[in-house]
Design an enzyme around this catalytic site. Structure first.
Site, PDB file in Angstrom:
ATOM      1  N   LYS A 113       0.806  -1.217   0.000  1.00 38.53           N
ATOM      2  CA  LYS A 113       0.000   0.000   0.000  1.00 38.53           C
ATOM      3  C   LYS A 113       0.839   1.266   0.000  1.00 38.53           C
ATOM      4  CE  LYS A 113      -4.437  -1.546   1.780  1.00 38.53           C
ATOM      5  NZ  LYS A 113      -5.358  -1.600   2.921  1.00 38.53           N
ATOM      6  N   LYS A 199      -7.575  -9.376 -10.807  1.00 38.92           N
ATOM      7  CA  LYS A 199      -8.602  -9.807  -9.869  1.00 38.92           C
ATOM      8  C   LYS A 199      -9.852  -8.954 -10.072  1.00 38.92           C
ATOM      9  CE  LYS A 199      -8.343  -9.647  -5.103  1.00 38.92           C
ATOM     10  NZ  LYS A 199      -7.705  -9.704  -3.789  1.00 38.92           N
ATOM     11  N   LYS A 202     -12.704  -3.636  -6.852  1.00 39.67           N
ATOM     12  CA  LYS A 202     -13.267  -2.293  -6.984  1.00 39.67           C
ATOM     13  C   LYS A 202     -12.212  -1.225  -7.140  1.00 39.67           C
ATOM     14  CE  LYS A 202     -17.169  -0.462  -5.481  1.00 39.67           C
ATOM     15  NZ  LYS A 202     -18.243  -0.042  -4.569  1.00 39.67           N
TER      16      LYS A 202
END
Ligand code: TRP
Length: 334
Positions: A113, A199, A202
């Site tokens: 991240k 994948k 969203k």
């Protein structure tokens, strides 16, 4: 014999998509009789990345609704909102003090991240909350003294940290927490229709996923334009895009259709048009059911909020007992 306890949580990311449903939520629903289940919507975790304050509560309640629509049964299962059970943060502080800096720096999700190209931009804000995120997650699990945690492969490392925290706590202060184990289930591998190398997620734009309440026309359009291959694959070979359509059909429990199409594929007679039509039909049937159920329970936002509060209080009763025990074990006044 009492049932073993299962705990899992989901971030309030807005509307659930079929990747979440097939990957996690359907399993949460299926195990409600077998285990003593507690599920949470983790709004505090959602604050670790930049977010909009005026959307968070709405997204949290929306997630509660979505989970109810998917079949989480409030008569059997506790469904709580994390921030309504403040004992999670109290336990987090205690766990902060028995977790090492080194353990946190080894968390691959934190590295992912923070090292991603976009967030790598100089001066980008990286919160301490993002760094200590896995400790809050350990508190989510251990405060209910859960035995099992259904998690995806991306959360296995976080769960391992939770086990280490439990072990260390038990060693330092006396045996108290069970070591939570992953509950790994057979989940269909679903990828993006628009790009089968990715994948269904969203974080990509909306052509990459199908929402739980997506309309028929939009689903048909996405399936129609799903990436397959040029039709030159033969025998048992299947391109990732084609395999994904087969997996979707199977995930929707359309065994018969799945096997029939598979036979055609093996014989080299399969038309992708037919494959896509069956896929779209199965998905539309599923989402139509969700839309109907959503319409039955919404329009009643106040009741849902009350339900979430009542269930969170139930969770709070369990959490409060753990905190009392923990405070006395670690030397805090009770
Ligand atoms: N980190 C998890 C995720 O992003 C969400 C989560 C928070 C969780 N607390 C948890 C999952 C406790 C399992 C148990 O998916």
């Amino acid at each position: 014999m009492s049932k073993k306890r299962v705990l899992s949580c989901i971030q309030p990311t807005g509307e659930i998509h079929l990747g979440n449903y097939f990957g996690a939520i359907r399993n949460w629903v299926n195990i409600q009789d077998q285990y003593d289940c507690i599920y949470g919507v983790v709004d505090l975790h959602a604050m670790t990345m930049p977010y909009k304050a005026d959307e968070l509560e709405e997204n949290t309640l929306q997630m509660v609704v979505d989970l109810l629509v998917c079949g989480i049964d409030p008569d059997k299962t506790i469904l709580f909102i994390q921030s309504l059970v403040p004992q999670h943060t109290e336990l987090t502080w205690i766990f902060n003090c028995i977790t090492s800096y080194g353990e946190l720096t080894r968390m691959t999700q934190f590295k992912d991240k923070t090292e991603q190209s976009e967030s790598n931009i100089k001066g980008k804000f990286i919160s301490a909350g993002l760094f200590t995120y896995p400790i809050l997650q350990a508190a989510d699990i251990l405060i209910y003294r859960a035995n099992y945690v259904p998690v995806g492969i991306d959360q296995v490392q976080h769960l391992e940290l939770s086990r280490n925290i439990a072990v260390r706590f038990n060693k330092n202060y006396g045996n108290y927490f069970p070591e939570p184990e992953p509950l790994l289930t057979d989940i269909p591998k679903l990828v993006s229709l628009a790009d089968p190398t990715k994948k269904m997620s969203k974080s990509l734009d909306e052509k990459h996923y199908i929402g739980l309440f997506e309309e028929e026309s939009s689903i048909r359009k996405k399936v129609k334009s799903a990436v397959t291959d040029t039709g030159d694959q033969q025998g048992n070979k299947m391109s990732p895009g084609v395999e994904n359509l087969f997996n979707l059909i199977k995930a929707c429990n359309k065994e018969k259709e799945h096997n029939e199409l598979l036979k055609q594929h093996k014989a080299g007679t399969l038309k992708y048009k037919d494959l896509k039509e069956v896929t779209a039909d199965a998905l539309v049937e599923l989402t139509t059911g969700f839309i109907t159920r959503r319409n039955e329970i919404t329009g009643d936002e106040k009741n849902i909020k009350n339900l979430a509060k009542t269930l969170s209080e139930k969770a709070g009763d369990i959490a409060a007992k753990t905190i009392r025990d923990v405070r006395s074990l670690v030397g805090l006044p009770v």
